[in-house]
Write a protein that holds these residues in place. Sequence first.
Motif, PDB file in Angstrom:
ATOM      1  N   PHE A 274       0.931  -1.127  -0.056  1.00  0.00           N
ATOM      2  CA  PHE A 274       0.061   0.105  -0.107  1.00  0.00           C
ATOM      3  C   PHE A 274       0.918   1.226   0.073  1.00  0.00           C
ATOM      4  O   PHE A 274       1.907   1.481   0.817  1.00  0.00           O
ATOM      5  CB  PHE A 274      -1.014   0.060   1.107  1.00  0.00           C
ATOM      6  CG  PHE A 274      -1.923  -1.007   1.279  1.00  0.00           C
ATOM      7  CD1 PHE A 274      -3.233  -0.877   0.553  1.00  0.00           C
ATOM      8  CD2 PHE A 274      -1.555  -2.522   1.910  1.00  0.00           C
ATOM      9  CE1 PHE A 274      -4.315  -2.050   0.750  1.00  0.00           C
ATOM     10  CE2 PHE A 274      -2.555  -3.333   1.731  1.00  0.00           C
ATOM     11  CZ  PHE A 274      -3.760  -3.040   1.485  1.00  0.00           C
ATOM     12  N   ASP A 275       0.668   2.318  -0.615  1.00  0.00           N
ATOM     13  CA  ASP A 275       1.182   3.306  -0.765  1.00  0.00           C
ATOM     14  C   ASP A 275       0.160   4.574  -0.241  1.00  0.00           C
ATOM     15  O   ASP A 275      -0.685   5.123  -1.000  1.00  0.00           O
ATOM     16  CB  ASP A 275       1.670   3.805  -2.242  1.00  0.00           C
ATOM     17  CG  ASP A 275       2.410   4.883  -2.403  1.00  0.00           C
ATOM     18  OD1 ASP A 275       2.651   5.506  -1.200  1.00  0.00           O
ATOM     19  OD2 ASP A 275       2.979   5.352  -3.282  1.00  0.00           O
ATOM     20  N   PRO A 276       0.336   5.088   0.998  1.00  0.00           N
ATOM     21  CA  PRO A 276      -0.448   5.896   1.439  1.00  0.00           C
ATOM     22  C   PRO A 276      -0.476   7.547   1.166  1.00  0.00           C
ATOM     23  O   PRO A 276      -1.390   8.251   1.161  1.00  0.00           O
ATOM     24  CB  PRO A 276      -0.044   5.982   3.059  1.00  0.00           C
ATOM     25  CG  PRO A 276       1.292   5.793   3.231  1.00  0.00           C
ATOM     26  CD  PRO A 276       1.634   4.492   1.997  1.00  0.00           C
ATOM     27  N   GLU A 277       0.826   7.761   0.362  1.00  0.00           N
ATOM     28  CA  GLU A 277       0.753   9.036  -0.257  1.00  0.00           C
ATOM     29  C   GLU A 277       0.196   9.296  -1.603  1.00  0.00           C
ATOM     30  O   GLU A 277       0.006  10.390  -2.048  1.00  0.00           O
ATOM     31  CB  GLU A 277       2.152   9.270  -0.595  1.00  0.00           C
ATOM     32  CG  GLU A 277       2.994   9.465   0.836  1.00  0.00           C
ATOM     33  CD  GLU A 277       4.475   9.804   0.604  1.00  0.00           C
ATOM     34  OE1 GLU A 277       4.782   9.746  -0.640  1.00  0.00           O
ATOM     35  OE2 GLU A 277       5.149   9.724   1.555  1.00  0.00           O
ATOM     36  N   GLN A 278      -0.492   8.117  -1.992  1.00  0.00           N
ATOM     37  CA  GLN A 278      -1.155   8.209  -3.546  1.00  0.00           C
ATOM     38  C   GLN A 278      -2.389   7.734  -3.184  1.00  0.00           C
ATOM     39  O   GLN A 278      -2.616   6.675  -2.534  1.00  0.00           O
ATOM     40  CB  GLN A 278      -0.479   7.506  -4.489  1.00  0.00           C
ATOM     41  CG  GLN A 278       0.931   7.685  -4.786  1.00  0.00           C
ATOM     42  CD  GLN A 278       1.338   6.887  -5.928  1.00  0.00           C
ATOM     43  OE1 GLN A 278       0.900   6.061  -6.557  1.00  0.00           O
ATOM     44  NE2 GLN A 278       2.859   7.257  -6.286  1.00  0.00           N
ATOM     45  N   GLN A 279      -3.637   8.644  -3.729  1.00  0.00           N
ATOM     46  CA  GLN A 279      -4.917   8.281  -3.529  1.00  0.00           C
ATOM     47  C   GLN A 279      -5.446   8.147  -4.867  1.00  0.00           C
ATOM     48  O   GLN A 279      -5.166   9.243  -5.736  1.00  0.00           O
ATOM     49  CB  GLN A 279      -5.742   9.256  -2.518  1.00  0.00           C
ATOM     50  CG  GLN A 279      -5.104   9.562  -1.254  1.00  0.00           C
ATOM     51  CD  GLN A 279      -5.915  10.373  -0.380  1.00  0.00           C
ATOM     52  OE1 GLN A 279      -6.804  11.175  -0.857  1.00  0.00           O
ATOM     53  NE2 GLN A 279      -5.792  10.435   0.998  1.00  0.00           N
ATOM     54  N   VAL A 280      -6.557   7.404  -5.099  1.00  0.00           N
ATOM     55  CA  VAL A 280      -6.855   7.027  -6.286  1.00  0.00           C
ATOM     56  C   VAL A 280      -8.362   7.028  -6.234  1.00  0.00           C
ATOM     57  O   VAL A 280      -9.111   6.592  -5.187  1.00  0.00           O
ATOM     58  CB  VAL A 280      -6.594   5.772  -6.978  1.00  0.00           C
ATOM     59  CG1 VAL A 280      -7.291   5.722  -8.231  1.00  0.00           C
ATOM     60  CG2 VAL A 280      -5.186   5.742  -7.093  1.00  0.00           C
ATOM     61  N   ASN A 310     -15.554   8.892  -3.777  1.00  0.00           N
ATOM     62  CA  ASN A 310     -14.990   7.948  -2.875  1.00  0.00           C
ATOM     63  C   ASN A 310     -13.413   7.689  -3.320  1.00  0.00           C
ATOM     64  O   ASN A 310     -12.999   7.444  -4.605  1.00  0.00           O
ATOM     65  CB  ASN A 310     -15.662   6.349  -3.170  1.00  0.00           C
ATOM     66  CG  ASN A 310     -16.809   6.666  -2.481  1.00  0.00           C
ATOM     67  OD1 ASN A 310     -17.123   7.359  -1.494  1.00  0.00           O
ATOM     68  ND2 ASN A 310     -17.981   5.968  -3.161  1.00  0.00           N
ATOM     69  N   TYR A 311     -12.465   7.757  -2.340  1.00  0.00           N
ATOM     70  CA  TYR A 311     -11.113   7.543  -2.658  1.00  0.00           C
ATOM     71  C   TYR A 311     -10.519   6.143  -1.991  1.00  0.00           C
ATOM     72  O   TYR A 311     -10.965   5.737  -0.897  1.00  0.00           O
ATOM     73  CB  TYR A 311     -10.106   8.634  -2.219  1.00  0.00           C
ATOM     74  CG  TYR A 311     -10.512   9.839  -2.810  1.00  0.00           C
ATOM     75  CD1 TYR A 311      -9.828  10.228  -4.130  1.00  0.00           C
ATOM     76  CD2 TYR A 311     -11.548  10.755  -2.477  1.00  0.00           C
ATOM     77  CE1 TYR A 311     -10.307  11.545  -4.680  1.00  0.00           C
ATOM     78  CE2 TYR A 311     -11.701  12.109  -3.018  1.00  0.00           C
ATOM     79  CZ  TYR A 311     -11.022  12.208  -4.192  1.00  0.00           C
ATOM     80  OH  TYR A 311     -11.371  13.634  -4.921  1.00  0.00           O
ATOM     81  N   GLU A 312      -9.301   5.791  -2.529  1.00  0.00           N
ATOM     82  CA  GLU A 312      -8.931   4.347  -2.011  1.00  0.00           C
ATOM     83  C   GLU A 312      -7.179   4.809  -2.044  1.00  0.00           C
ATOM     84  O   GLU A 312      -6.648   5.407  -3.030  1.00  0.00           O
ATOM     85  CB  GLU A 312      -9.046   3.103  -2.741  1.00  0.00           C
ATOM     86  CG  GLU A 312     -10.603   2.412  -2.413  1.00  0.00           C
ATOM     87  CD  GLU A 312     -11.066   1.157  -3.101  1.00  0.00           C
ATOM     88  OE1 GLU A 312      -9.758   0.733  -3.643  1.00  0.00           O
ATOM     89  OE2 GLU A 312     -11.717   0.568  -2.755  1.00  0.00           O
ATOM     90  N   ILE A 313      -6.607   3.901  -1.235  1.00  0.00           N
ATOM     91  CA  ILE A 313      -5.258   4.021  -1.091  1.00  0.00           C
ATOM     92  C   ILE A 313      -4.590   3.110  -1.894  1.00  0.00           C
ATOM     93  O   ILE A 313      -5.205   2.220  -2.462  1.00  0.00           O
ATOM     94  CB  ILE A 313      -4.503   3.745   0.230  1.00  0.00           C
ATOM     95  CG1 ILE A 313      -5.195   4.699   1.247  1.00  0.00           C
ATOM     96  CG2 ILE A 313      -3.025   3.724   0.108  1.00  0.00           C
ATOM     97  CD1 ILE A 313      -4.806   4.420   2.576  1.00  0.00           C
ATOM     98  N   SER A 314      -3.589   3.554  -2.965  1.00  0.00           N
ATOM     99  CA  SER A 314      -3.106   2.854  -4.170  1.00  0.00           C
ATOM    100  C   SER A 314      -2.289   1.629  -3.446  1.00  0.00           C
ATOM    101  O   SER A 314      -1.466   1.740  -2.476  1.00  0.00           O
ATOM    102  CB  SER A 314      -1.972   3.672  -4.798  1.00  0.00           C
ATOM    103  OG  SER A 314      -1.217   2.878  -5.700  1.00  0.00           O
ATOM    104  N   LYS A 315      -2.519   0.448  -3.922  1.00  0.00           N
ATOM    105  CA  LYS A 315      -1.809  -0.983  -3.604  1.00  0.00           C
ATOM    106  C   LYS A 315      -1.349  -1.575  -4.535  1.00  0.00           C
ATOM    107  O   LYS A 315      -1.784  -1.394  -5.754  1.00  0.00           O
ATOM    108  CB  LYS A 315      -2.753  -1.688  -2.617  1.00  0.00           C
ATOM    109  CG  LYS A 315      -3.862  -2.416  -3.285  1.00  0.00           C
ATOM    110  CD  LYS A 315      -4.711  -3.171  -2.528  1.00  0.00           C
ATOM    111  CE  LYS A 315      -5.848  -3.665  -3.122  1.00  0.00           C
ATOM    112  NZ  LYS A 315      -6.583  -4.745  -2.273  1.00  0.00           N
TER     113      LYS A 315
END
Length: 529
Positions: A274-280, A310-315
């Motif tokens: 997971f990359d918390p700094e990127q939101q999609v 709605n946003y999700e964290i990049s993984k």
Amino acid sequence: MNELFGIFNKFAPQQKMMISGIAIVTVILLGVLVSFLNEPNYSTVYTNLSEKDAAKVLEHLNSKKIPYKIEDRGSTIKVSSEVVYETRLELASKGIPNSGIIGYEIFDKSTMGMSEFMQKLNYKRALEGELSRTIVQQEGVEAARVHIVTPEKSIFKNEQNDPTASVVLKLSISSLSRGNINAIVNLVASSVEGLKRGNITLLDTNGRLLSQQSDDNEFGISTSKQYEIKRSIEKYLVSKAQAVLDNILGYGNAIIQINAELNFDQVERTIEEFDPEQQVAVSEQIIKTENIGSSYSDTSAQISQNSTINYEISKTIQRVVEGTGNIKRLTVATVINDEVKQIKNGEKVEIVHEPRSDEQLQKLEQIVRNAVGINDVRGDNFSIVNIYFDNGRIVDEGVEETNTSEQMPFGNMDKLINLILIVTAIIASLILLLKLMKRLKSEKIMIGSVNTGGLAMAGASTTPSLSDFGATPLPSAEKRKLFPLGDLEDEISDDALMKKNQNDKISNYVQKNPVDAAKLINSWLNENE
């Protein structure tokens, strides 16, 4: 012919025996030569034939009047090389040989009216026959019998029995390799529905069990394959390093052995990051609201709009499958022979073995390490030792030393041996004939001289005898020395020469001593009276 027999009769007994022996040997050699030249070159039509098939083949050859040879107790039949392929095709068109094995041709005949049991039995016989034919094609297998047991199907799965099979092999070699055994077992297992490897029994005619029940779980097969992979890697690395050392030090001055530890673990990994700094933005929802007035005349209206995103964290998901058979560790052992030098000690040259220098060993070590790919981080181990070789090889106590001789490949030894015998016979015949002709041509009969001197008579009372007139022939050596007659000796015999010598002596004696000759004749007449 009369002249030839006349010449032959004048030879001494030893010469006659020698000429007769030479003639007999020449005739024998010529006969052997003619037999080799006239004998056709035979080639094998079929081998490992059963008695029934061999009888059918011989019947066909006799009907076609084709000469043949039988070898290996009737299991191998040979014909002339000129008709071998034609004969083989003619026999194949007649279905010969069939080795007594019945395959799917059993269904060529009409099966109308046959019961279901007989149809199943014929199918089982055909399947066993086809498997036997296929197994016999393997190298080292002379004959094969296959027996298959297929149980009746049950309506309940837990009561259903598995099919089984047994294979009996007649081998033409001492034993089969593990690879060939596994190939036969896999062939039978793949040809029968529901048959497992563990339910196949493989043995030879000597009663030796070739297959093992532990092969059912595939563990034995996997271990065998892993061992083969390990050996192939070690052999490949050794060949690379050995080739380099042989070119540098010379053949037989270096020995290298490698032990490779391989990793056959099968690892499958799934990685989720997971990359918390990127939101999609995954989804967006927009809601619109419109307010209308209280009456139709009221024109005041309000429109409102609400938006939901709605946003999700990049993984990241990774599925990693590590390969098997990777090199885990290498252990390399290298032995180098001493350096051979020739030192002159006066007039003699001595051979001295001297250890190699440390600098040379370091260079060789670096070359071998790079050739096999030594990795210190991986924990590989390398050793190089300088030891004197005894006759170019190391001999340890308790290790049996074997001598290997280089085998020269010869193609078709029979033809080579026949050619050598024919050439030898021709050369020997020519040499004997040349010697015989040379001896006959150079042989000449020589005639000796006649002593023309007068007879020494002791007195008138002495009566001469025939021996006084040269009745005794002179030695043959003196004849050959004084009177060579060339080609005339073929027409003059020894008796005629002796009489001529006697007549010449008597004539000379009468001419020189007529009185004595008269007295001699008178005394002969008185003796007869």
